[in-house]
Structure formats: structure tokens, C-alpha cells
Design an enzyme around this catalytic site. Structure first.
Site, PDB file in Angstrom:
ATOM      1  CE  LYS A 223      -3.601   2.403   2.562  1.00 38.54           C
ATOM      2  NZ  LYS A 223      -4.599   2.302   3.635  1.00 38.54           N
ATOM      3  CE  LYS A 280      -6.150   2.043  -0.542  1.00 36.03           C
ATOM      4  NZ  LYS A 280      -6.773   1.946   0.765  1.00 36.03           N
TER       5      LYS A 280
HETATM    6  C1  PBG Z   1      -6.801   3.496   5.309  1.00 36.35           C
HETATM    7  C2  PBG Z   1      -7.488   3.337   4.009  1.00 36.35           C
HETATM    8  C3  PBG Z   1      -7.353   4.238   2.949  1.00 36.35           C
HETATM    9  C4  PBG Z   1      -8.135   3.767   1.912  1.00 36.35           C
HETATM   10  C5  PBG Z   1      -8.741   2.579   2.333  1.00 36.35           C
HETATM   11  N1  PBG Z   1      -8.314   2.325   3.657  1.00 36.35           N
HETATM   12  C6  PBG Z   1      -6.613   5.491   2.723  1.00 36.35           C
HETATM   13  C7  PBG Z   1      -5.682   6.106   3.634  1.00 36.35           C
HETATM   14  O1  PBG Z   1      -4.588   5.576   3.825  1.00 36.35           O
HETATM   15  O2  PBG Z   1      -6.011   7.173   4.149  1.00 36.35           O
HETATM   16  C8  PBG Z   1      -8.239   4.488   0.598  1.00 36.35           C
HETATM   17  C9  PBG Z   1      -9.176   4.053  -0.392  1.00 36.35           C
HETATM   18  C10 PBG Z   1      -9.429   5.018  -1.486  1.00 36.35           C
HETATM   19  O3  PBG Z   1      -8.770   6.071  -1.633  1.00 36.35           O
HETATM   20  O4  PBG Z   1     -10.343   4.722  -2.252  1.00 36.35           O
HETATM   21  N2  PBG Z   1      -6.824   2.464   6.188  1.00 36.35           N
END
Ligand code: PBG
Length: 355
Positions: A223, A280
């Protein structure tokens, strides 16, 4: 099939191969265009085909009885109360979308530095899980294991006393308890999205110790610290971290400059017992998806995040891009790169378009 095969003009060309009256100008043995001549041939040699079962729909849930509340930067995506969430899940199930990933938007008054609401058995997302499972038991339900919806600072974990970093091991302990609560509520796959070290193994052991050997782990394995999460942070109100002076998510989410490190992360989560490995964001990280596909034999997921969705919609609104074709192409690219499963805010529309 997809929208690419039924374009106008095909019919005129589809009557049969054109015989050359004279010898060709170029004496070519290889003419790849032969297999692109008709819609039928193009379909026959199509290498990647999207189907509704490829998609996982991320859904936002809120407290109360308000009607669906559209997220400004994500046209067509709504914050839903539990009743409307259940309706949406039924509709998705009917369309052949096999899974949903639920994200709670908490009342800011319930947030604190430690994210204590994450461990409340009656917290919003757990009530939502129970309601969805009761109404649509065959739908796979996934929940995030991370503290960002619950912390006042918006970070995915708890902070050090100096508030200058997220504390890894103490966060992992909380995440383990969170995962067990989610399993108990009926979640099929818990999805650690926090990027703490060692959390997949710890969560696996905690689930097993609590008797949930059948609950799977969909690990946000690679991520990245992406600027494209912006609309999501608006949606769940976790944007505070972005404005925090002392730290950013860069101490736990990956540096977008790094490629080899993604394989390191993925192999760790694989060895620690993750069932599905996720990359991601997706569209900007197709090289990573491909690397991950080649590094593991487990299923690979990719998350087409909020910013990717917003970008396509924004350009379409301006009349600069064709929404339906870009939607299709963006997802096709992610699957072609090696993703078996795609989390996408387009899930419902795509499933409908593919029917
Ligand atoms: C954090 C989380 C995030 C997303 C899903 N779970 C983003 C972040 O790190 O703030 C992002 C998903 C998206 O942007 O569609 N646990």
C-alpha cells in the site's frame, strides 16, 4: 461482450476478407491486423475479459436514517445508513458482484487519540456487518483492519508518547482485537490496511486462537503513500493526518518510488498467512501488480482507489473523456496486469454494463 466489439462500422467490414486483385504492395507474411478485421475475430482472440465476479464494491456506511449522501469528489458514491447499505448489498449480489468492503464514517465526537471505538462491539461497522450478513448471507463481506476511521488524528494506528510516529507493536495488538471482533460479527475476510510490520501473522494467530480459522485475510500488502486517497479521506473524514505537521503516513505506507520493496512486503504477508495479497492504488501501479502476480501463487487483488475514480469522473464531466469506455479500459488494464480481484467504486455500474 464489452463495448469495444459492437462499434458501428464493423458490419460493413464483416462480410468477408477482401481479396487482393493484385499482389500486395508489401510482401508481408505477418499481418496482425488480420485478427482485428471483424468483431467476431477480435472477440475470439481477446485475452482479458472482465466479469462481475472480478469486482469488490467498497461501500461507505454512516449512522442514522438520513437518505444517501453523495460524496462530492466521488460522483455516484454515497454514504449509506445501515438500511440503505443492506439494500445496496442486495442489489450488488443480484448483479453478480460477489463481495463488498465496508468503511464506516464515524461521528467525529466518537473519535479519540487511541481509536477506542474500534474495539466497541456495537460500533457502526460491526452492526452493519451483522445486518448485511443477515440479509444477504452469500455476499462476501470484507472490513478494513486499521484505526484511521476511529482516531482523531486520522492515522492508521496509535501514536508514540512524543506523537511523532505511529507505534507499530502497540497498534498491532489493537488490530488483532479488532480483527477478532470483525470475525465474530461474521466478516468473511479481514483486510489489514494499516501497513504495520508483522500484523498479518499476529492477526492470523489471534483469529485462530479465538476459533476463527475459517476467516481469511485480504492483506493490503503493498500500500503506497498516495496523494490519490484524497476523496476517500473526505468520505470517511480521516483527512486530519494529511494536515498533521509532525508526521505523514510516509512512515508506514510505501514510497511511490519503490518497486522491489513491494515484493518484499508481499512475500512477508504471504509467509505470515495472508490469503489474498493486495496492491493499492491500482492504475498507477500496474508494474507492481505484475511483479506481485509473479512473486506469489496466491490470488492478487488491486484497489482502484478514490482518486482514480474521481479523475475519470472529473474528465468525463468536462467532456474530455468518455466515462464508460475509460471505466472499462481502466479496469481491463488492472486485470491484464495480473489482478484477480479489483476493488472499485465502479463495481455496480460495471456489473450492470457487463450483463
Ligand atoms: C486506510 C485506508 C485508505 C483507503 C482505504 N483504507 C486510505 C488512507 O490511507 O487514508 C483508501 C481508499 C481510497 O482512496 O479509495 N486504512
Amino acid at each position: 461482450m464489452g463495448s469495444f466489439v459492437s462499434r458501428r462500422g464493423d458490419r460493413a467490414l464483416a462480410s468477408g476478407p477482401t481479396a487482393m486483385a493484385h499482389s500486395p504492395l508489401l510482401p508481408l507474411a505477418q499481418r496482425p491486423r488480420r485478427l482485428r478485421r471483424t468483431a467476431s475475430l477480435r472477440t475470439m482472440v481477446e485475452e482479458t475479459v472482465l466479469r462481475p465476479a472480478d469486482f469488490i464494491a467498497p461501500l461507505f456506511v454512516v449512522e442514522g436514517k438520513e437518505p444517501p449522501d453523495e460524496i462530492k469528489s466521488m460522483p455516484g458514491v454515497f454514504r449509506l445508513n445501515v438500511t440503505d447499505l443492506v439494500k445496496e448489498c442486495r442489489a450488488l449480489h443480484r448483479l453478480g458482484v460477489p463481495a463488498v468492503a465496508l468503511f464506516p464514517k464515524l461521528d467525529p465526537k466518537l473519535k479519540d487519540d487511541e481509536g477506542t471505538q474500534a474495539l466497541n462491539e456495537e460500533t457502526l461497522v460491526l452492526r452493519a456487518v451483522r445486518a448485511v450478513k443477515r440479509a444477504v448471507p452469500d455476499l462476501t463481506v470484507i472490513t478494513d483492519v486499521a484505526l484511521d476511521p476511529y482516531t482523531s488524528h486520522g492515522h492508521d494506528g496509535v501514536l508514540t508518547p512524543a506523537r511523532d510516529d505511529v507505534e507499530n507493536d502497540r497498534t498491532v495488538e489493537i488490530l488483532c482485537r479488532m480483527a477478532v471482533l470483525q470475525a465474530r460479527a461474521g466478516v468473511d475476510l479481514v483486510a489489514p490496511s494499516d501497513m504495520m510490520d508483522g500484523r498479518v501473522g499476529a492477526i492470523r494467530r489471534a483469529l485462530d486462537a479465538a476459533g476463527f480459522t475459517g476467516t481469511g485475510i485480504l492483506a493490503y500488502a503493498a500500500k503506497y503513500n498516495s496523494a490519490y486517497y484524497g476523496p476517500f479521506r473526505d468520505a470517511v473524514g480521516s483527512a486530519q493526518a494529511a494536515g498533521t505537521r509532525l508526521l505523514s503516513k510516509a512512515t508506514y505506507q510505501m514510497n511511490p518510488a519503490n518497486r522491489r520493496e513491494a515484493v518484499t512486503e508481499v512475500l512477508l504477508d504471504d509467509a505470515e498467512g495472508a490469503d489474498i495479497l493486495m496492491v493499492k492504488p491500482a492504475g498507477l501501479y500496474l508494474d507492481i501488480i505484475r511483479d506481485v502476480r509473479e512473486a506469489t501463487r496466491k490470488p492478487v487483488a488491486a484497489y482502484q482507489i478514490s482518486g482514480e475514480y474521481a479523475q475519470i469522473h472529473a474528465a468525463a464531466r468536462l467532456g474530455w473523456l468518455d466515462l464508460n469506455r475509460c471505466r472499462h479500459e481502466s479496469l481491463l488494464a488492472i486485470k491484464r496486469a495480473g489482478a484477480d480481484l479489483i476493488l472499485t467504486y465502479f463495481a455496480r455500474e460495471m456489473a450492470r454494463a457487463l450483463r
